[in-house]
Design a protein around this motif. Sequence first.
Motif, PDB file in Angstrom:
ATOM      1  N   GLY A  15      -5.529  -4.736 -27.442  1.00  0.00           N
ATOM      2  CA  GLY A  15      -5.494  -4.113 -28.761  1.00  0.00           C
ATOM      3  C   GLY A  15      -6.757  -3.278 -28.963  1.00  0.00           C
ATOM      4  O   GLY A  15      -7.644  -3.243 -28.105  1.00  0.00           O
ATOM      5  N   ASP A  27     -10.270 -11.597 -30.285  1.00  0.00           N
ATOM      6  CA  ASP A  27      -9.804 -11.301 -31.631  1.00  0.00           C
ATOM      7  C   ASP A  27      -9.072 -12.523 -32.176  1.00  0.00           C
ATOM      8  O   ASP A  27      -9.093 -13.587 -31.558  1.00  0.00           O
ATOM      9  CB  ASP A  27      -8.903 -10.061 -31.630  1.00  0.00           C
ATOM     10  CG  ASP A  27      -7.724 -10.152 -30.672  1.00  0.00           C
ATOM     11  OD1 ASP A  27      -7.425 -11.257 -30.156  1.00  0.00           O
ATOM     12  OD2 ASP A  27      -7.078  -9.120 -30.431  1.00  0.00           O
ATOM     13  N   SER A  29      -5.958 -13.096 -32.254  1.00  0.00           N
ATOM     14  CA  SER A  29      -4.922 -13.518 -31.302  1.00  0.00           C
ATOM     15  C   SER A  29      -5.506 -14.469 -30.260  1.00  0.00           C
ATOM     16  O   SER A  29      -4.881 -15.466 -29.899  1.00  0.00           O
ATOM     17  CB  SER A  29      -4.313 -12.309 -30.592  1.00  0.00           C
ATOM     18  OG  SER A  29      -3.657 -11.474 -31.494  1.00  0.00           O
ATOM     19  N   HIS A 130       3.704 -13.727 -28.867  1.00  0.00           N
ATOM     20  CA  HIS A 130       2.339 -13.215 -28.924  1.00  0.00           C
ATOM     21  C   HIS A 130       1.612 -13.962 -30.038  1.00  0.00           C
ATOM     22  O   HIS A 130       2.167 -14.181 -31.110  1.00  0.00           O
ATOM     23  CB  HIS A 130       2.328 -11.710 -29.174  1.00  0.00           C
ATOM     24  CG  HIS A 130       1.011 -11.108 -28.858  1.00  0.00           C
ATOM     25  ND1 HIS A 130      -0.073 -11.213 -29.701  1.00  0.00           N
ATOM     26  CD2 HIS A 130       0.587 -10.438 -27.767  1.00  0.00           C
ATOM     27  CE1 HIS A 130      -1.106 -10.616 -29.141  1.00  0.00           C
ATOM     28  NE2 HIS A 130      -0.738 -10.142 -27.964  1.00  0.00           N
ATOM     29  N   SER A 132      -0.522 -13.078 -32.075  1.00  0.00           N
ATOM     30  CA  SER A 132      -1.012 -12.187 -33.121  1.00  0.00           C
ATOM     31  C   SER A 132      -0.705 -12.723 -34.518  1.00  0.00           C
ATOM     32  O   SER A 132       0.349 -13.316 -34.744  1.00  0.00           O
ATOM     33  CB  SER A 132      -0.340 -10.818 -32.970  1.00  0.00           C
ATOM     34  OG  SER A 132      -0.587 -10.028 -34.117  1.00  0.00           O
ATOM     35  N   ARG A 134       0.384 -11.062 -36.717  1.00  0.00           N
ATOM     36  CA  ARG A 134       1.637 -10.408 -37.106  1.00  0.00           C
ATOM     37  C   ARG A 134       2.848 -11.296 -36.863  1.00  0.00           C
ATOM     38  O   ARG A 134       3.925 -11.019 -37.377  1.00  0.00           O
ATOM     39  CB  ARG A 134       1.811  -9.094 -36.340  1.00  0.00           C
ATOM     40  CG  ARG A 134       0.836  -8.047 -36.766  1.00  0.00           C
ATOM     41  CD  ARG A 134       1.112  -6.746 -36.057  1.00  0.00           C
ATOM     42  NE  ARG A 134       0.174  -5.744 -36.532  1.00  0.00           N
ATOM     43  CZ  ARG A 134      -0.188  -4.701 -35.853  1.00  0.00           C
ATOM     44  NH1 ARG A 134       0.324  -4.489 -34.659  1.00  0.00           N
ATOM     45  NH2 ARG A 134      -1.051  -3.847 -36.343  1.00  0.00           N
ATOM     46  N   ASN A 135       2.680 -12.349 -36.078  1.00  0.00           N
ATOM     47  CA  ASN A 135       3.786 -13.267 -35.801  1.00  0.00           C
ATOM     48  C   ASN A 135       3.757 -14.514 -36.677  1.00  0.00           C
ATOM     49  O   ASN A 135       4.446 -15.493 -36.384  1.00  0.00           O
ATOM     50  CB  ASN A 135       3.804 -13.649 -34.322  1.00  0.00           C
ATOM     51  CG  ASN A 135       4.429 -12.569 -33.472  1.00  0.00           C
ATOM     52  OD1 ASN A 135       5.203 -11.751 -33.957  1.00  0.00           O
ATOM     53  ND2 ASN A 135       4.102 -12.554 -32.193  1.00  0.00           N
TER      54      ASN A 135
END
Length: 167
Positions: A15, A27, A29, A130, A132, A134-135
């Motif tokens: 990323g 990060d 993640s 993943h 992240s 976002r998940n």
Amino acid sequence: MDSRARILIAAQAPGRRVHETGLPFNDASGDRLRAWLGISREVFYDARRVAIVPMGFCYPGTGASGDLPPRPECARAWHGELLPHLQHLQLTLIIGQYARAYHLPAETGTLAEVVHAWRENWPHRMPLPHPSPRNNLWLKRNPWFEEELIPVLQARVAEVLGHAPST
């Protein structure tokens, strides 16, 4: 990458923040992934134990809904050269759809279906979403992942690395 590594993390592509620091999974993640594995940053970044080989080796840029996919020529050019050197692998963590397409090409279905069928690849390969942020919604919709799969994964990682999971 060190040929003595016992765990392969096959992920997507760096990323933006990782690209800027040059350190994979540096990060949120990475924090989540290390928690899932039950290992410290020190163990995670010890190349003698863990090899991190993404599907793309450079930041692919930003698209309309997040980072662009890894550039396909990276895997074609480098995986055939790099992966055979990992002679001591005992566990491959397949993170995200692009790594899944490469490492588990016969697996079909949604991410939830493929991850839920993790026993089909056990104990040598483990498909994962993943990590992240976002998940977060995926994780909320699939509580079995952290309740059922993560403890088994942590025990396997500890077994492969020869130590108890860190907390």
